[in-house]
Design an enzyme around this catalytic site. Structure first.
Site, short mmCIF file in Angstrom:
data_model
loop_
_atom_site.label_atom_id
_atom_site.label_comp_id
_atom_site.label_asym_id
_atom_site.label_seq_id
_atom_site.Cartn_x
_atom_site.Cartn_y
_atom_site.Cartn_z
N GLU A 130 -46.04 39.66 40.94
CA GLU A 130 -46.24 38.44 40.14
C GLU A 130 -45.84 37.16 40.85
O GLU A 130 -45.08 36.36 40.32
CB GLU A 130 -45.48 38.55 38.82
CG GLU A 130 -45.95 39.68 37.93
CD GLU A 130 -45.27 39.70 36.57
OE1 GLU A 130 -44.27 38.98 36.39
OE2 GLU A 130 -45.75 40.43 35.69
N GLU A 132 -48.20 47.10 35.05
CA GLU A 132 -47.21 46.90 33.98
C GLU A 132 -47.96 46.65 32.68
O GLU A 132 -48.95 45.91 32.65
CB GLU A 132 -46.29 45.70 34.26
CG GLU A 132 -45.29 45.95 35.36
CD GLU A 132 -44.31 44.81 35.55
OE1 GLU A 132 -43.96 44.15 34.54
OE2 GLU A 132 -43.92 44.58 36.70
C1 BG6 Z 1 -42.87 41.38 34.12
C2 BG6 Z 1 -41.93 41.66 35.27
O1 BG6 Z 1 -43.35 40.09 34.21
O2 BG6 Z 1 -42.32 41.45 32.84
C3 BG6 Z 1 -40.84 42.66 34.95
O3 BG6 Z 1 -42.65 42.07 36.40
C4 BG6 Z 1 -40.26 42.37 33.60
O4 BG6 Z 1 -39.88 42.62 35.97
C5 BG6 Z 1 -41.38 42.46 32.58
O5 BG6 Z 1 -39.20 43.20 33.23
C6 BG6 Z 1 -40.93 42.29 31.14
O6 BG6 Z 1 -40.28 41.08 30.98
P1 BG6 Z 1 -38.80 40.99 30.41
O7 BG6 Z 1 -38.41 39.60 30.61
O8 BG6 Z 1 -38.90 41.38 28.99
O9 BG6 Z 1 -37.98 41.95 31.21
#
Ligand code: BG6
Length: 471
Positions: A164, A371
């Site tokens: 990202e 993700e």
């Molecule tokens: C993504 C990241 O943008 O979102 C992760 O690559 C992150 O590292 C995930 O954990 C979820 O976001 P958050 O802030 O809820 O952990």
């Protein structure tokens, strides 16, 4: 559903080093920007010191991955475990740690899919160069990437460069931007972004040189934006939101140059980064093999015309909800048609089908979701269970959307939801959980760190077993 998923579909799951490993200063590892920032919040929530303690539990954790049936494990290497000060000596203990992890994965038939850099720049590089502001940081990254390709490339064929970049460069904390003057700050940001593009290109070429059958690509935070109405200006603002948040980044990777609208913006803001002779050739020569995308939610925008309160092309301090381009402004609005998670992410599986179609139609490169998931404050019942039906519903609807996209003709090669097990949120501690395995700790109490399979674990196991045809 009918089975659209190809036989070799990569059913996997994801994590990242600083969010899962712990052992933050063990085995010779150096401190990272991610550590530094998480320690600022140590008094009120979990930090990266222990996280999920994968550093000490990797063996049993990989057994669980095997039990779940995972074909691919997408995880990141901590740059500062391999080269503690970012660009000096290689730490053999760090290399050994990842060798053990990689070998165990392969013994269990799980393909390692490695991200080189997931928000955790070695802190020493901040002290030395102010991180990505300096071109040296791109060279340091290339050196680190080379060590990884040479050490692990005989067994690891599937790589991602930065996680990202397009999102992290907008977050001061992740880039370690401390400049307070708004004009200087944005100039630094643009230069850092450029150096990351250069680093991406250098690493991509090195991967192809060193690992003959290696595949490498970026992992972007995908952006799907709907216009608030059918007013042409709202439609335009939605497009601009996509372009400025993600598409310029993919175009830069694909074409090796900024798209016109982005260069016009950089020029208008007087922040065209310093580029050296020969850079263009490097950027254009680096060919990504696939696009990995992270997908959580969609956004909706409303256009705001520039006026004296919103002067054209000026960021307004403290006005986080408003973004701008060189023509005017847009504001992120709530989409009344969508439900949101308890942490505010608007759930939208159709958006995933849309973005998969878009990226495929534009670039014709294989896609993989690296993700996708739901962050919730899960509850462990007295009899030691986690009934996360909401997560199952979320994942099922998104997997169906992937099936639809495949039926649309999109080449999707895998699905790696976030996250393989509970881990440290990027900035919200341990209460917000994404995993299919519960890790028994809270923000301030490490408890026994036991691993407990949630309902979603068993459900995903069946999905994998049936190659998605049971949905
Ligand atoms: C993504 C990241 O943008 O979102 C992760 O690559 C992150 O590292 C995930 O954990 C979820 O976001 P958050 O802030 O809820 O952990």
């Amino acid at each position: 559903m009918a089975n659209y998923f190809p036989e070799n579909f990569r059913w996997g799951a994801s994590s990242s080093a600083f969010q899962i490993e712990g052992g933050w200063d063990e085995g010779g590892k150096g401190m990272t920007v991610a550590d530094f920032n998480s320690f600022k919040r140590s008094a009120v929530q979990a930090d990266s010191k222990v996280a999920s303690d994968f550093y000490h539990h990797w063996n049993e954790d990989i057994d669980l991955m095997k039990e779940m049936g995972m074909k691919t494990y997408r995880f990141s290497i901590a740059w500062a475990r391999i080269i503690p000060d970012g660009d000096g000596e290689v730490n053999e203990e760090g290399v050994e740690f990842y060798n053990k992890v990689i070998n165990k994965l392969l013994e269990n038939g799980i393909e390692p899919f490695i991200t080189l850099y997931h928000f955790d720049l070695p802190y020493a590089l901040v002290e030395k160069y102010n991180g990505w502001e300096a071109r040296d940081c791109a060279y340091a990254f290339a050196k680190y990437a080379k060590v990884c390709f040479e050490s692990f490339g005989d067994r690891v064929k599937f790589w991602q460069v930065h996680n990202e970049q397009n999102l992290m460069m907008r977050v001061d904390e992740r880039m370690n931007i401390t400049e307070e003057d708004e004009v200087k700050k944005e100039k630094i940001r643009a230069q850092m972004d450029y150096h990351m593009f250069l680093a991406h290109a250098l690493a991509t070429n090195l991967c192809h040189e060193i690992i003959k059958d290696g595949k490498i690509g970026p992992a972007v935070s995908s952006t799907v934006t709907y216009p608030m109405s059918n007013k042409p200006e709202d439609v335009w603002s939605a497009r601009m939101n996509n372009q400025f948040k993600t598409d310029y980044c993919l175009d830069m990777h694909y074409y090796g140059q900024y798209p016109g609208y982005y260069m016009a913006y950089l020029k208008e803001q007087d922040m065209v980064p310093v580029m050296l002779e020969g850079d263009e050739e490097i950027l254009k020569s680096a060919k990504m093999d696939f696009i990995a995308l992270n997908y959580y939610r969609t956004l909706t925008t409303r256009y705001l015309p520039a006026d004296e309160n919103h002067p054209k092309g000026k960021r307004i301090e403290g006005f986080n909800e408003v973004d701008y381009d060189m023509y005017g402004y847009w504001k992120i609005e709530k989409n009344e048609n969508l439900k949101a998670t308890e942490y505010g992410a608007q759930i939208d599986p159709v958006g995933l089908r849309i973005v998969l179609n878009e990226y495929w139609n534009k670039y014709h490169l294989p896609l993989i979701i690296t993700e996708n998931g739901m962050g919730t404050a899960d509850v462990l019942t007295e009899d030691g269970k986690v009934h996360d039906q909401y997560r199952i519903d979320y994942m099922a609807s998104h997997i169906k959307a992937i099936g639809d996209a495949i039926e649309d003709g999109v080449d999707v090669m895998g699905y790696c939801p976030w996250s393989v097990m509970d881990l440290l949120s990027s900035h919200q501690g341990f209460k917000k959980r994404y995993g299919m395995v519960y890790v028994n700790r809270t923000d301030m109490d490490l408890k026994d760190l036991a691993r407990i399979k949630k309902d979603s674990f068993y459900w995903y196991q069946e999905v994998i077993k049936n190659n998605g045809s049971n949905l």
